[in-house]
Each structure stands twice: as C-alpha cells, then as structure tokens.
Scaffold this active site. Structure first.
Site, short mmCIF file in Angstrom:
data_model
loop_
_atom_site.label_atom_id
_atom_site.label_comp_id
_atom_site.label_asym_id
_atom_site.label_seq_id
_atom_site.Cartn_x
_atom_site.Cartn_y
_atom_site.Cartn_z
N GLU A 169 -15.06 -6.93 1.78
CA GLU A 169 -14.83 -8.18 2.35
C GLU A 169 -13.20 -8.17 2.74
OE1 GLU A 169 -16.47 -10.29 4.30
OE2 GLU A 169 -14.52 -10.76 4.71
N LYS B 69 -11.37 -0.29 1.28
CA LYS B 69 -10.82 -1.61 0.69
C LYS B 69 -9.67 -1.49 -0.28
CE LYS B 69 -10.53 -5.79 0.05
NZ LYS B 69 -10.29 -6.70 0.94
N ASN C 85 -5.75 -3.00 1.08
CA ASN C 85 -4.81 -3.90 0.22
C ASN C 85 -3.80 -3.24 -0.07
OD1 ASN C 85 -6.48 -6.06 0.59
ND2 ASN C 85 -7.49 -6.02 -1.35
N SER D 147 9.48 -12.44 1.11
CA SER D 147 9.02 -13.90 0.27
C SER D 147 9.30 -13.51 -1.17
CB SER D 147 7.50 -14.10 0.40
OG SER D 147 6.91 -13.00 -0.34
N GLY E 259 1.10 -13.11 -4.04
CA GLY E 259 0.22 -13.41 -5.18
C GLY E 259 -1.01 -13.26 -4.56
N CYS F 2 -6.06 -10.60 -5.21
CA CYS F 2 -6.49 -9.19 -4.89
C CYS F 2 -5.39 -8.31 -4.95
CB CYS F 2 -7.00 -9.23 -3.34
SG CYS F 2 -8.35 -10.23 -3.17
N ARG G 56 -4.34 -18.12 -8.13
CA ARG G 56 -4.26 -17.00 -8.83
C ARG G 56 -3.11 -16.01 -8.56
NH1 ARG G 56 -10.55 -15.09 -8.01
NH2 ARG G 56 -10.02 -16.15 -5.91
P1 NAD Z 1 -14.39 -15.99 -7.74
O1 NAD Z 1 -13.85 -15.61 -9.10
O2 NAD Z 1 -13.79 -16.89 -6.97
O3 NAD Z 1 -16.01 -15.90 -7.76
C1 NAD Z 1 -16.78 -15.08 -8.27
C2 NAD Z 1 -18.27 -15.97 -8.89
O4 NAD Z 1 -18.77 -15.01 -9.68
C3 NAD Z 1 -17.73 -17.02 -9.93
O5 NAD Z 1 -18.24 -18.24 -9.40
C4 NAD Z 1 -18.40 -16.69 -11.15
O6 NAD Z 1 -18.83 -17.62 -12.15
C5 NAD Z 1 -19.67 -15.69 -10.67
N1 NAD Z 1 -20.24 -14.74 -11.47
C6 NAD Z 1 -19.77 -13.87 -12.27
N2 NAD Z 1 -20.75 -13.05 -12.83
C7 NAD Z 1 -21.93 -13.49 -12.27
C8 NAD Z 1 -23.25 -13.28 -12.66
N3 NAD Z 1 -23.44 -12.31 -13.44
N4 NAD Z 1 -24.07 -14.15 -12.14
C9 NAD Z 1 -23.94 -14.93 -11.25
N5 NAD Z 1 -22.72 -15.37 -10.94
C10 NAD Z 1 -21.50 -14.75 -11.46
O7 NAD Z 1 -13.96 -14.34 -7.02
P2 NAD Z 1 -13.93 -14.02 -5.52
O8 NAD Z 1 -12.32 -14.34 -5.21
O9 NAD Z 1 -14.69 -14.64 -4.70
O10 NAD Z 1 -13.73 -12.57 -5.47
C11 NAD Z 1 -15.06 -11.89 -5.60
C12 NAD Z 1 -14.76 -10.45 -5.09
O11 NAD Z 1 -14.66 -10.29 -4.00
C13 NAD Z 1 -13.74 -9.59 -6.00
O12 NAD Z 1 -14.27 -8.33 -6.46
C14 NAD Z 1 -12.71 -9.65 -5.33
O13 NAD Z 1 -11.73 -8.55 -5.57
C15 NAD Z 1 -13.37 -9.52 -4.01
N6 NAD Z 1 -12.40 -10.23 -2.73
C16 NAD Z 1 -11.76 -11.29 -3.03
C17 NAD Z 1 -10.95 -11.89 -1.77
C18 NAD Z 1 -10.45 -12.87 -1.75
O14 NAD Z 1 -9.79 -13.52 -1.09
N7 NAD Z 1 -10.62 -13.81 -3.01
C19 NAD Z 1 -11.00 -11.26 -0.41
C20 NAD Z 1 -11.82 -9.83 -0.44
C21 NAD Z 1 -12.33 -9.40 -1.60
C1 UDX Z 2 -5.51 -10.13 1.08
C2 UDX Z 2 -5.80 -9.23 2.08
O1 UDX Z 2 -4.92 -9.81 3.10
C3 UDX Z 2 -7.28 -9.47 2.75
O2 UDX Z 2 -7.51 -8.57 3.65
C4 UDX Z 2 -8.23 -9.04 1.45
O3 UDX Z 2 -9.53 -9.21 1.65
C5 UDX Z 2 -7.83 -9.92 0.08
O4 UDX Z 2 -6.38 -9.88 -0.31
P1 UDX Z 2 -5.15 -12.73 0.42
O5 UDX Z 2 -4.77 -12.27 -0.85
O6 UDX Z 2 -6.07 -13.74 0.52
O7 UDX Z 2 -5.57 -11.56 1.35
O8 UDX Z 2 -3.92 -13.20 1.49
P2 UDX Z 2 -2.78 -12.62 2.23
O9 UDX Z 2 -2.60 -13.43 3.61
O10 UDX Z 2 -2.89 -11.18 2.45
O11 UDX Z 2 -1.50 -12.79 1.62
C6 UDX Z 2 -1.35 -12.44 -0.04
C7 UDX Z 2 0.05 -12.59 -0.30
O12 UDX Z 2 1.13 -11.84 0.32
C8 UDX Z 2 0.43 -14.08 -0.34
O13 UDX Z 2 0.81 -14.63 -1.42
C9 UDX Z 2 1.36 -14.03 0.97
O14 UDX Z 2 2.19 -15.39 1.03
C10 UDX Z 2 2.14 -12.91 0.62
N1 UDX Z 2 2.84 -12.43 2.03
C11 UDX Z 2 1.97 -12.17 3.09
C12 UDX Z 2 4.06 -12.19 2.20
O15 UDX Z 2 4.89 -12.17 1.40
N2 UDX Z 2 4.48 -11.63 3.32
C13 UDX Z 2 3.68 -11.44 4.62
O16 UDX Z 2 4.29 -10.85 5.35
C14 UDX Z 2 2.13 -11.42 4.26
#
Ligand code: NAD
Ligand code: UDX
Length: 463
Positions: A162, A221, A225, A270, A274, A277, A347
């Site tokens: 994703e 992926k 990132n 910035s 943070g 990911c 986070r």
């Molecule tokens: P998250 O912590 O918000 O959600 C994960 C959920 O999975 C939690 O609610 C947890 O309780 C549940 N869980 C864990 N083990 C389980 C199990 N065995 N059965 C049922 N539920 C279970 O995490 P997230 O931010 O959604 O990230 C999920 C994945 O997607 C990670 O690998 C992350 O790297 C990836 N990802 C995150 C983002 C983002 O922007 N947050 C973007 C792209 C990819």
């Molecule tokens: C990132 C990737 O963009 C996304 O494609 C992936 O699926 C998950 O990780 P996210 O962490 O949700 O997404 O937000 P993003 O917009 O990438 O920002 C990440 C951090 O970088 C933030 O703290 C943001 O403020 C900072 N940032 C972003 C900068 O400091 N400067 C920039 O120009 C862009």
C-alpha cells in the site's frame, strides 16, 4: 474467479481506509475487516462515524455509506477467514525490539500468527494478499507455513503493498499513482493476480495496475519509502548549510524542483520526517542489505536515518541556544504533535523527540494539537522511558486551544504543518507572551516577514 468476499486482518491505518474504499467502489463485494483489538473494532462500529478510530479527511463519509451494506468490522477473525476468497494481511510490522535484528529488522510475529491462523481455519482454496510492508522474500515464509500446516488447501500468495500516505489516504486510495501486484508466474498465480486486478479495476484504470513477480513487488515498497525519505534527508542536510551561508532552503528547493528530472514534490525542509513507515522501512532495508553482506549498500541508506535524527536534535539544540543557552523553567509552546497535518497519528513524530530533549533541559512544554489526545502525547513520551509518568505529566501541559498554549510562553515551536496555524491572530499571541518572543518554525509555514514586523524573533528551518 470472481471475488465476492474479502477479509482483511488488521483494522489499522491501512486496513481500515483501504477496505472502506474497496467496499465503496465494489458494492458487489462483501468486505469484512477483523482485528484482535476489541476497542478498535468497537470504535469502527461507532454509530456516529465521526468517532471512528482513524481520522482521515473524507473517511467517515465513506464508512457511513458502506458500513452495514457491504463493509463490516468484526473481532470474529476465524469466521471471516473461513468465508473469504481473498484475505488481506494488513497487520503491523514494527521494528523488532528484542533478539536478533533488535532495533533494525521488521518484527514478523504478527504476520506469522496470521499465516498460522489462516492455515488452521481455511477449508477452501484462498488468495492471501500481503498488504503490510514486508522484507523481501517474506511471501516464501508465509507460503511455507500455509503449505505445511494447512488442510491440503491451495494458497496463492500475492504481494500488494500500500502506497497511501496518512492525511491524504482517501485521496490516494481513490486516485492512486499505481497499484502494484506481485504474484507467481504459474497458471494458478496468474489467475490470482487477475482476480485481484479485477477488484481494483472497478475504479482504477488498467494502465495504472502494475503486475510483477513477488520479490520485485515486496522490494519496490521498501525502495519507494527509502527514496522518499532520502529526498527529505537530502533537503534537510541542505537546510543546515543554508543556515550557515545565507542561502534560503525554500528558494533552493524551488530552484532545483523546477528541473523536471528532480521535480518539486517532497522537498520541504522540516524538523525531520516522522510516521510509522519511513524509519522502520529503511532500518529494515539496512538490515536486509547487511544480512547479504552488502555493507556499503547498508551504510548508504542508514545515512538517511542518521541525518533525520540529527535534524530533530539540531532543532531542539537551536531552541536552547537561541534562548540564551537555557530553557530551564521556561515555557515553550508546541503547536502540533501529529507527525504531519490531517492525521491523529503520532508514531515517530519529531515532536516527541524535541519535547524529550527540551524536558531534559527542564523546560515546561505546553502543547496544542487539533487532533491528538492528551493520553496519546503522554504515552508517546512514556515509550521513550526517559522519565516517570508523573514527571512527564508535570512537564507537559496540554491545551485544547492554541492561544492558551502560547500564553506566557517564551517561545513557540511549530512541529506540525496544520493549516489552522497560518490563520491565527499572531499579534494577539505576541502580546500574551514573554519578550523577546521567539518562533521556531519547524515546518516553514508561517510568514516570517509578518511575524518579524509584529516583533517576533523568527527562526525557520534553513533560513
Ligand atoms: P496499525 O498498527 O495501525 O494496524 C495494525 C492492526 O493489526 C492493529 O489494529 C492490530 O491490533 C492488528 N493486528 C495485529 N495482529 C493481528 C492478528 N494476528 N489478528 C488480527 N489483528 C491483528 O498499522 P498500520 O499503520 O495500518 O500498518 C499496517 C501495515 O501497513 C504495516 O506493515 C505498515 O508498514 C504498512 N503501511 C502503513 C502505512 C501507513 O501510512 N500507516 C502505509 C503503507 C503501508
Ligand atoms: C509514507 C509514504 O509517503 C507513503 O507512500 C507510504 O505508503 C507510507 O509512508 P506517510 O508516512 O503517511 O507516508 O506520510 P508522508 O507524507 O510521506 O510524510 C512522512 C513524513 O515526512 C512526515 O513527517 C512529513 O511531515 C515529512 N515530510 C514529507 C517532510 O518533512 N518534507 C516533505 O517534503 C514531505
């Protein structure tokens, strides 16, 4: 095969929004999102969709439309696995905090648990989709678990990472740059790929749906990132040089971004990136490279993290130095705590580390963030284990109004680029502060000239 039933394990920042959009765009598919966390599921089912656990612009409307029609949130994990043809695994894959690879490798215990549960429950052939971000070749481990502990059922493993960014998740999901699907080139693998392509084709044009082998998809992926974070560390490195030389980082970013080979996006200097990911995924990449003995590759990418840590520390040091080398008993107001605007996610937010540094210097921090709760901020500081809960609660005061947070402060630090900060009555804020009144703009969102004309001493990143 036509898909009519999907299950997603993990109702987090990815699982929730992604499945809500699939359900909205595919009313003929029943989508069930399951999670072990009962409170999270309860919140997703809150009758008032403004109370769903994840804040993303546009999300509550989509949930309101699809929930109860073909979108369901449940804790009945096994039932949902049993009924679905396609199971997305969207659980968390945090950095390991123990054992081999501690502090670097991705912790795959939640992924393995999902694989074992699927193997136990499945009675019919299933497509298992890796939605979580995983180390390259994880599909191999999942397949081995499924094939060896299953009930003779055939599984196809697809990688479908994703790319949504928080704060723009709905927009990104509705109109993605691309959908990436990796699968086996066997006839069964190709059928599985086609089935998933057809789900996305309900709203994404086929030219944006890219199919590859599984390993390319998994590694793409991590690579995406790493490249994005690298741009931020690159511009942040330049911001320090700008401060020494009289150049302005915003002007430099604009000038280089107009080169079509470089492009204008992701060049905002910035206080440091943070989010859940970037750091985790780069550390994982570094760990993988090291495990293959590729030390130069590992060192190259690790530098992105080193630069980011430096940028956060540099920001807190600058505040201390500028305030005459002491912030003890001074009130510093933080505007923003989330890691970026339009999300309630904190986070790895730079705010946590800057606050920690300043509290170590005995500053009093007052915070206002439009979407982050007091509890969450205190938990974030608690995780660092620098001091006790009581000490953190004493050092950090949380306000639900920026004007109150800034009142009688010596300095304001902008940690998140929330739009509302640019609309404030800065004259009024200035009048309520100790003089000289400082602003440390960690996001370069405020108008430096206007603030200086009011009387503020303005410090932006890279100027
Ligand atoms: P998250 O912590 O918000 O959600 C994960 C959920 O999975 C939690 O609610 C947890 O309780 C549940 N869980 C864990 N083990 C389980 C199990 N065995 N059965 C049922 N539920 C279970 O995490 P997230 O931010 O959604 O990230 C999920 C994945 O997607 C990670 O690998 C992350 O790297 C990836 N990802 C995150 C983002 C983002 O922007 N947050 C973007 C792209 C990819
Ligand atoms: C990132 C990737 O963009 C996304 O494609 C992936 O699926 C998950 O990780 P996210 O962490 O949700 O997404 O937000 P993003 O917009 O990438 O920002 C990440 C951090 O970088 C933030 O703290 C943001 O403020 C900072 N940032 C972003 C900068 O400091 N400067 C920039 O120009 C862009």
């Amino acid at each position: 095969m036509e898909i009519t039933k999907i299950c997603c394990i993990g109702a987090g920042y990815v699982g929730g929004p992604t499945m809500a959009v699939i359900a909205q765009k595919c009313p003929h598919i029943q989508v069930t999102v399951v999670d072990l966390n009962e409170q999270r599921i309860k919140d997703w089912n809150d009758p008032n969709t403004d109370n769903i656990p994840i804040y993303e612009p546009g999300l509550s409307e989509i949930v309101a439309e699809a929930r109860g029609r073909n979108l369901f949130f449940s804790t009945e994990v096994e039932k949902a696995i049993d009924e679905a043809q396609v199971i997305f695994i969207s659980v968390n894959t945090p950095t390991k905090t123990y054992g081999k690879g501690k502090g670097m490798a991705a912790d795959l215990k939640y992924i393995e648990l999902c694989a074992r549960q699927i193997a136990k429950v499945a009675k019919q052939n299933k497509i298992v989709v890796e939605k979580s971000t995983l180390p390259v070749r994880t599909a191999e481990a999942i397949k081995s678990i499924l094939d060896n502990t299953g009930n003779g059922v055939q599984f196809q493993i697809l990688s479908n990472p994703e790319f949504l960014a928080e704060g723009t998740a709905v927009k990104d999901l509705l109109n993605p740059d691309r959908i990436l699907i990796g699968g086996d080139s066997t006839p069964e693998g190709e059928l599985a790929i086609e089935a998933l392509v057809n789900v996305y084709a309900n709203w994404v044009t086929k030219d944006k749906i890219l199919t590859t082998n599984v390993w390319s998809s998994e590694l793409s992926k991590l690579t995406a990132n790493a490249f994005l974070a690298q741009r931020i560390s690159s511009i942040n490195a330049m911001s320090e040089l700008c401060e020494k030389t009289g150049a302005n980082v915003n002007e430099v970013a604009k000038a280089i971004g107009m080169d079509s080979r470089i492009g204008p996006k992701f060049l905002k200097a910035s206080v440091g990136f943070g989010g859940s990911c970037f750091q985790k995924d780069i550390l994982n990449l570094v760990y993988i490279a090291k495990s293959y003995g590729l030390n130069e590759v590992a060192d190259y990418w690790e530098q992105v993290i080193i630069m980011n840590d430096h940028q956060k520390r540099r920001f807190s040091n600058k505040i201390v130095q500028t305030l005459y080398n002491t912030v003890a008993d001074k009130k510093i107001a933080f505007l923003g705590w989330a890691f970026k605007k339009d999300t309630n996610d904190t986070r790895e937010s730079a705010a946590i580390y800057v606050a920690d540094d300043l509290i170590n210097e005995q500053a009093e921090i007052s915070v206002y963030d439009p979407k982050v709760s007091r509890n969450k901020m205190l938990c974030d500081l608690g995780y660092l284990e620098t001091r006790s809960e009581v000490e953190n609660a004493k050092a950090l005061t949380i306000f639900n109004n920026a004007y109150e947070a800034c009142k009688e402060s010596h300095a304001i630090a902008i940690l998140t680029e929330w739009d509302e900060f640019t609309t404030y009555d800065w004259q009024k804020i200035y009048e309520s502060m100790h003089k000289p009144a400082f602003v440390f703009d960690g996001r370069n969102i405020l108008n430096a000239k206007e603030l200086e004309s009011i009387g503020f001493i303005y410090n932006g990143i890279g100027s």
